[in-house]
Design a protein around this motif. Sequence first.
Motif: not given
Length: 341
Positions: A331-341
């Motif tokens: 899910t994260n990879e497909a969304l481009g979700l790399v948590a900030i910080g």
Amino acid sequence: MIKVAINGYGTIGKRVADAVAAQPDMEVIGVSKTSVSAEAYIAKERGYPLYIADLGKKPAFEKAGIEVAGDVEAMLKAADIVVDATPGGVGEKNRPIYEKLGKKAIFQGGEDHEVAGFSFNAHANYNEAENHQFARVVSCNSTGLVRIIHALDQAFGVARVRAVMVRRGADPDDVKRGPIDAIVLNPASIPSHHGPDVNTVLPHINIVTLAMIVPTTFMHMHSIQMDLKKETTREEVLKVFENHSRIGLVRKTMGIKSNAQLREYTQDLGRPRTDLWENGVFEESVSILDGKEFYCFQAIHQEADVVPENIDCIRALMGTVKDSQESIRMTNEALGLVAIG
Ligand SMILES: NC(=O)C1=CN([C@@H]2O[C@H](COP(=O)(O)OP(=O)(O)OC[C@H]3O[C@@H](n4cnc5c(N)ncnc54)[C@H](O)[C@@H]3O)[C@@H](O)[C@H]2O)C=CC1
Ligand SMILES: O=C(OP(=O)(O)O)[C@H](O)COP(=O)(O)O
């Protein structure tokens, strides 16, 4: 490919639709609207087949240049699973049709736990979803609380939680809501629904929550205190957050001290719709007193944080990916979700 229908293409539904479309193992087979609106044009622009609740309104859609694929029942029949993102309380009314058609369905936090009988958070209880027909992704504030409580509970044990939610008054497009010039105790009684809501996912947690709403439109702000079972340090707690894919850190060096600056940051990052899908924990606020008392502030983007949870919930209910971490990674990879910080 899992065929997903989105019933209710509003603030949450349009985001879930785009997130589904981005996944390698899912497709949007349709979205639904009740009336012609700007969002109906967006559905057309995205290429999502548009279904409507009342076919009597078809001429109005066609006059507006928007093709109608059929009624909601036709959309549901074509789906493996439906994400119900209709306004709070409507999901309960829709449940009988999902039952009649034998379709799996995911409800949102505006519905009571009992509507689904099972409340979901990907990190906390992914594996309990299989064999359920229905699930409910807990509300945005509850999702933010469950993520951080579960992470610290896994690492150190959580003896009790006390949290105050400063909630945004309305979503940015919600021109009819307020308050405009007030801080409203919502509710004035204690606890707010958030603590009991956390308990639908993490029943063993001792939690009391208080909530108020203020005249802002993007992001809630939480002030959280937890008593931990094991002694720890601030550095160890920060490591837990750094290792969590849906907990971001607003670093001290960023100079961000408000929801407004954080939104500017997600906008500058090029996030779709400026979405902050992860919790935004303010690094500077993370404190451990006397070894076991934890404190922090965290920002929760109300329109966004439940979106990846809905995606994982689809896989969890369908039983197509058994490992929660694998689904979260996909899910994260497909969304481009790399948590900030
Ligand atoms: N907006 C937010 O901040 C969050 C909302 N939620 C929950 O998500 C759910 C949806 O909320 P929003 O997206 O904000 O609502 P919304 O009002 O933005 O969108 C709802 C959509 O459902 C459509 N709709 C209304 N009645 C319908 C019906 N009978 N059949 C089919 N579609 C219908 C509307 O046209 C609209 O497109 C609620 O349960 C809410 O509590 C959860 C987390 C955050
Ligand atoms: O799920 C949300 O908030 P909540 O966790 O405080 O219930 C969303 O911000 C929607 O809340 P609303 O019912 O104030 O629109």
